[in-house]
Design an enzyme around this catalytic site. Sequence first.
Site, mmCIF file in Angstrom:
data_model
loop_
_atom_site.group_PDB
_atom_site.id
_atom_site.type_symbol
_atom_site.label_atom_id
_atom_site.label_comp_id
_atom_site.label_asym_id
_atom_site.label_seq_id
_atom_site.Cartn_x
_atom_site.Cartn_y
_atom_site.Cartn_z
ATOM 1 N N ASP A 197 39.591 72.019 -2.982
ATOM 2 C CA ASP A 197 38.873 70.835 -3.470
ATOM 3 C C ASP A 197 39.178 69.554 -2.787
ATOM 4 O OD1 ASP A 197 37.792 69.015 -5.407
ATOM 5 O OD2 ASP A 197 38.398 70.119 -7.132
ATOM 6 N N HIS A 198 37.929 69.124 -2.275
ATOM 7 C CA HIS A 198 38.016 68.048 -1.396
ATOM 8 C C HIS A 198 38.357 66.750 -2.086
ATOM 9 C CE1 HIS A 198 33.766 67.136 -2.652
ATOM 10 N NE2 HIS A 198 34.301 65.697 -2.419
ATOM 11 N N HIS B 270 36.252 69.367 -9.435
ATOM 12 C CA HIS B 270 36.759 68.016 -9.467
ATOM 13 C C HIS B 270 37.353 67.483 -10.594
ATOM 14 C CE1 HIS B 270 34.630 68.712 -5.766
ATOM 15 N NE2 HIS B 270 33.603 68.053 -6.031
#
Length: 487
Positions: free
Chosen positions: A174-175, A237
């Site tokens: 999950d960036h 996110h």
Amino acid sequence: MQRNPVGKLLLFGATGDLAQRMLLPSLYNLHADKLLPEGLTITGTARADHDDEGFRAFAKEALDEFLPRDRKDAAAIDGFLKRLQFQSLDATDIDHYNVLAEKVGDISGGLAIFLSTAPSLFEQVIQGLDSAGLAGETVRIGLEKPLGYDLASSREINDTVATAFPEERIFRIDHYLGKETVQNIMALRFGNSFFEPVWNAQGIDNVQITVSETVGLEDRASYYDGAGALRDMVANHILQLVALIAMEPPARYDVTEIRDEKAKVFRSLRQLKPEEVPQNSVIGQYTGGAVKGEIVKGYDEELGRDSNTETFVALKAHVDNWRWQGVPFYLRTGKRMPTRRSEIAIQFKPVPHSMFSGRGGLLQPNMLIIRLQPEEYIQLLVMAKEPGLDREGIRLREVPLNLSLDAEFAGTRRRIAYERLLLDLIEGDQTLFVRRDEVEAQWTWIDAIREGWKANDMKPKHYSAGTWGPAASIALTERDGVSWQDD
């Protein structure tokens, strides 16, 4: 954390948009700063028909376009390009993986795989890697989202990956967790003594998390229309941000302890019953309007057909544990909003008694704002007295105490989130990656909301592009006497 760097990196989707904008620039930056292991080779693979030189030319064009000017160094770029090689791959053809394995070469020194592919291809890719000997004990794999569309498909993907890779060699990406400001949430909470005594239901009235985008579909129509805002943003996110805000203090900065505490938050999320969903969620879809002075089309016009996919969602959530009992978490995300913003606003409870009320002084509850993008700052709103002799009463005003990370660390170059995540994948540090039980607890909560939408035949309410979503999203908070933080 004991680091165990690998000697080779394999990039799936190496000619895609993500690779051009993020992965290749990130890897170049790590190379230029001498952070990549000596001799690390990077093999790109995709359907494209490149040879090694063709891929290097492709990568050079991507660096020319997406690297900041001050990071472009001819010698460093040349050195980075020498690390690159390419093998064309049809992911559905099992025989192609043997050719890929030959291209990658000896993996006894360790191999890290970055896999960005459609969920429908996971089974074939994992089987192909395994059959070609690219899934052994020296191999770790990074999985880029989307990892399914619900709990069932997520479990199917996780089960498939688990046939070849144990959990300790799986890195779910999950960036957002690679963003510096997101990591600063832990430093803010657990590195400062004055927050912890009030970081609970006794001190906090509500938490708001907003992730707004000004863009529409762009080039993501095929994916987005099947996913929608809830799956695209909240399931990934936003729930990770909830976990970092709500988690208990880990005893150590340790991969297992941090992920244990996050998983507890997801398991504590109050699951909504179908009859509760309409009162605790709002969905919307943008119509034509103006964003930053530019006239834009509505979602259906951009898509080219009618659709009930939500481009906006607002939710009222609760974390049912001792620390957070009764504290609402308001979550909101949407496309074609007035501004691009990722922000956490923590509203503290008012003081129990105001000594200033008899002299006309009005108090506002304190608020902590953590801005993740586009600017990066932490702001605490506190009450202060306006200068004066106070003959007509005391005048109090809310003033901000600002910590601008951009200003405070002006001499330090800000990293792309993928730089940290790719380096952690290469070195074997799972701290900022998502564990399977986290993913499945998130999907359990998300699926209950979608089932409630279906049971109540909820359709997205329209909102004009350039606004903050349907009017019903305002009512979601104002029923509790709360306003969204829209400044």
